[in-house]
Each structure stands twice: as structure tokens, then as C-alpha cells.
Design a protein around this motif. Structure first.
Motif, PDB file in Angstrom:
ATOM      1  N   UNK A 143       5.395  -6.035  -8.679  1.00 50.27           N
ATOM      2  CA  UNK A 143       5.214  -5.385  -7.367  1.00 50.27           C
ATOM      3  C   UNK A 143       4.997  -3.889  -7.474  1.00 50.27           C
ATOM      4  N   UNK A 144       5.413  -3.299  -8.591  1.00 51.10           N
ATOM      5  CA  UNK A 144       5.184  -1.889  -8.937  1.00 51.10           C
ATOM      6  C   UNK A 144       5.923  -0.868  -8.071  1.00 51.10           C
ATOM      7  N   UNK A 145       6.741  -1.310  -7.121  1.00 49.53           N
ATOM      8  CA  UNK A 145       7.427  -0.381  -6.220  1.00 49.53           C
ATOM      9  C   UNK A 145       8.921  -0.696  -6.216  1.00 49.53           C
ATOM     10  N   UNK A 146       9.729   0.332  -6.420  1.00 46.89           N
ATOM     11  CA  UNK A 146      11.186   0.221  -6.316  1.00 46.89           C
ATOM     12  C   UNK A 146      11.669   1.143  -5.220  1.00 46.89           C
ATOM     13  N   UNK A 147      12.688   0.704  -4.494  1.00 51.90           N
ATOM     14  CA  UNK A 147      13.336   1.529  -3.489  1.00 51.90           C
ATOM     15  C   UNK A 147      14.811   1.652  -3.859  1.00 51.90           C
ATOM     16  N   UNK A 148      15.278   2.897  -3.894  1.00 55.53           N
ATOM     17  CA  UNK A 148      16.689   3.188  -4.167  1.00 55.53           C
ATOM     18  C   UNK A 148      17.330   3.573  -2.843  1.00 55.53           C
ATOM     19  N   UNK A 149      18.276   2.774  -2.352  1.00 48.73           N
ATOM     20  CA  UNK A 149      18.911   3.083  -1.080  1.00 48.73           C
ATOM     21  C   UNK A 149      19.652   4.426  -1.109  1.00 48.73           C
ATOM     22  N   UNK A 150      19.791   5.042   0.038  1.00 48.94           N
ATOM     23  CA  UNK A 150      20.523   6.291   0.172  1.00 48.94           C
ATOM     24  C   UNK A 150      21.905   6.120  -0.441  1.00 48.94           C
ATOM     25  N   UNK A 153      27.069  10.755  -4.378  1.00 51.53           N
ATOM     26  CA  UNK A 153      27.748  10.765  -5.675  1.00 51.53           C
ATOM     27  C   UNK A 153      27.018   9.962  -6.723  1.00 51.53           C
ATOM     28  N   UNK A 154      27.777   9.508  -7.690  1.00 49.32           N
ATOM     29  CA  UNK A 154      27.209   8.784  -8.825  1.00 49.32           C
ATOM     30  C   UNK A 154      26.976   7.302  -8.530  1.00 49.32           C
ATOM     31  N   UNK A 155      27.557   6.785  -7.477  1.00 46.41           N
ATOM     32  CA  UNK A 155      27.510   5.350  -7.188  1.00 46.41           C
ATOM     33  C   UNK A 155      26.150   4.947  -6.612  1.00 46.41           C
ATOM     34  N   UNK A 156      25.187   4.804  -7.476  1.00 46.69           N
ATOM     35  CA  UNK A 156      23.854   4.390  -7.035  1.00 46.69           C
ATOM     36  C   UNK A 156      23.715   2.891  -7.212  1.00 46.69           C
ATOM     37  N   UNK A 157      23.246   2.234  -6.158  1.00 45.74           N
ATOM     38  CA  UNK A 157      22.989   0.793  -6.254  1.00 45.74           C
ATOM     39  C   UNK A 157      21.706   0.559  -7.045  1.00 45.74           C
ATOM     40  N   UNK A 158      21.539  -0.636  -7.590  1.00 45.08           N
ATOM     41  CA  UNK A 158      20.289  -0.931  -8.301  1.00 45.08           C
ATOM     42  C   UNK A 158      19.110  -0.849  -7.334  1.00 45.08           C
ATOM     43  N   UNK A 159      17.921  -0.589  -7.866  1.00 44.63           N
ATOM     44  CA  UNK A 159      16.763  -0.498  -6.977  1.00 44.63           C
ATOM     45  C   UNK A 159      16.421  -1.853  -6.358  1.00 44.63           C
ATOM     46  N   UNK A 160      15.814  -1.780  -5.181  1.00 41.36           N
ATOM     47  CA  UNK A 160      15.300  -2.961  -4.503  1.00 41.36           C
ATOM     48  C   UNK A 160      13.839  -3.088  -4.918  1.00 41.36           C
ATOM     49  N   UNK A 161      13.484  -4.208  -5.510  1.00 41.07           N
ATOM     50  CA  UNK A 161      12.095  -4.430  -5.927  1.00 41.07           C
ATOM     51  C   UNK A 161      11.259  -4.814  -4.709  1.00 41.07           C
ATOM     52  N   UNK A 162      10.179  -4.080  -4.489  1.00 40.99           N
ATOM     53  CA  UNK A 162       9.243  -4.380  -3.413  1.00 40.99           C
ATOM     54  C   UNK A 162       8.085  -5.143  -4.038  1.00 40.99           C
ATOM     55  N   UNK A 163       7.638  -6.184  -3.378  1.00 42.18           N
ATOM     56  CA  UNK A 163       6.630  -7.086  -3.958  1.00 42.18           C
ATOM     57  C   UNK A 163       5.202  -6.592  -3.747  1.00 42.18           C
ATOM     58  N   UNK A 164       4.992  -5.301  -3.790  1.00 44.60           N
ATOM     59  CA  UNK A 164       3.645  -4.758  -3.679  1.00 44.60           C
ATOM     60  C   UNK A 164       3.406  -4.023  -2.376  1.00 44.60           C
ATOM     61  N   UNK A 165       2.188  -3.524  -2.228  1.00 46.73           N
ATOM     62  CA  UNK A 165       1.846  -2.705  -1.062  1.00 46.73           C
ATOM     63  C   UNK A 165       1.947  -3.473   0.246  1.00 46.73           C
ATOM     64  N   UNK A 166       1.518  -4.728   0.268  1.00 50.47           N
ATOM     65  CA  UNK A 166       1.602  -5.522   1.499  1.00 50.47           C
ATOM     66  C   UNK A 166       3.064  -5.689   1.922  1.00 50.47           C
TER      67      UNK A 166
END
Length: 179
Positions: A143-150, A153-166
């Protein structure tokens, strides 16, 4: 750098592959770039693609985890067919996000990378300083796109994989509401 003395008592300087790669991924005056296209000023973006790929492959033989742009890793692995295809992905994402309020392009990413996008209104959900919702392009999945939620601190959740531009286009409002 390796310094080799020749028979004439002068010095020949031969750059090592690590130095050559470091120079290749160096960003040049991208602080004012407002889109990925404006940030494509480095050697990686302009040199013949076959030379870029050859240097990358030669470098990764010695150091598999060298810093490299998402698109170069994607092209080298066969996930994308060309640098031009990758730049088209960057440009489509840019057009979509530029048309929406709150998204800001951040031109300084990892070494050689073109940058990433932040959704600034998401910071309002934090009670302490943190990082807004961030969208980055990746070679991690097709999908080539990752979203990192707000997050704060250091507690970052794993990225959400987006399944492409659509998928991004269909779910951008939901992505903007991630907290």
C-alpha cells in the motif's frame, strides 16, 4: 576514505562506498519545500536511475541497513517499477492532502527521504506536547502508505498500514480523527 600513496610521493584519495553513499543521500536546502516535488533536489532524485540503483545495491552488500529513501528501497525490491512511479505516488498523496485543511508537509525526513505529512489539528487532542498524526510513505507493504496516530512522549503506537491511494482517499477523514 582510503588514502593511497603513489610512486610520485603524491596522494590519491579514493572515497569509500560509505562516504559515497552518505554524499548520495545528502539533502540540499529542502527546508523551504512545501511538497515532495520541491524537496527532490539531491543526487538520488536527479542522477540516472540505473546509477542510483547500482550504488544502492553495492552499498547494501556491505551495509544492509543503510539509510535510503522509501522509494529507492521499493524500487530495489521490485515493489515499484521505477523512481518515476514512486514520485507519482508522492505527488498524488501531496495533491490529496494539500486540498485538505490541516495537513502540513515536513520536508526533512530520514536521510535521503523526501519528507512526510503531519495533520496539525490532531495535536489538540494531547494534554502534553507530542507528535501529530503523521503520514509517511514506506516500502514496508504494497500500500506504500503508513499513518502514525497522534501520540505524546515515547509511547508511539505501530503505524497503520493504508492499502494505497484509493484507501487513503476513502479514509482520510477517519485518519484525521485518529487519537
Amino acid at each position: 576514505m582510503t588514502v593511497v600513496a603513489d610512486t610520485h610521493a603524491a596522494f590519491n584519495v579514493e572515497p569509500t562506498i560509505a562516504l559515497e553513499w552518505a554524499q548520495a543521500v545528502e539533502q540540499h536546502a529542502v527546508d523551504s519545500a512545501r511538497s515532495p516535488a520541491e524537496a527532490r533536489r539531491g543526487w538520488l532524485h536527479r542522477a540516472p536511475e540505473r546509477e542510483v540503483l547500482a550504488l544502492y545495491r553495492k552499498t547494501t552488500e556491505l551495509e544492509p541497513d543503510v539509510p535510503a529513501p522509501w522509494w529507492l528501497r521499493a524500487v530495489a525490491s521490485g515493489l515499484l517499477g521505477s523512481r518515476a512511479e514512486a514520485f507519482a505516488v508522492e505527488d498524488r498523496v501531496a495533491r490529496l492532502l494539500e486540498a485538505r485543511a490541516g495537513w502540513v508537509f515536513v520536508p526533512w525526513g530520514a536521510d535521503g527521504d523526501t519528507g512526510y505529512w503531519e495533520y496539525m489539528p490532531s495535536e489538540r487532542t494531547l494534554t502534553e506536547p507530542g507528535v501529530p498524526t503523521t503520514l509517511a510513505l514506506t516500502d514496508r507493504h504494497p500500500g506504500l502508505i503508513d499513518v502514525y496516530p497522534v501520540h505524546a512522549g515515547e509511547a508511539q503506537r505501530p503505524p497503520v498500514a493504508v492499502a494505497g491511494l484509493a484507501d487513503l482517499r476513502a479514509n482520510v477523514a477517519r485518519i484525521e480523527s485518529l487519537s
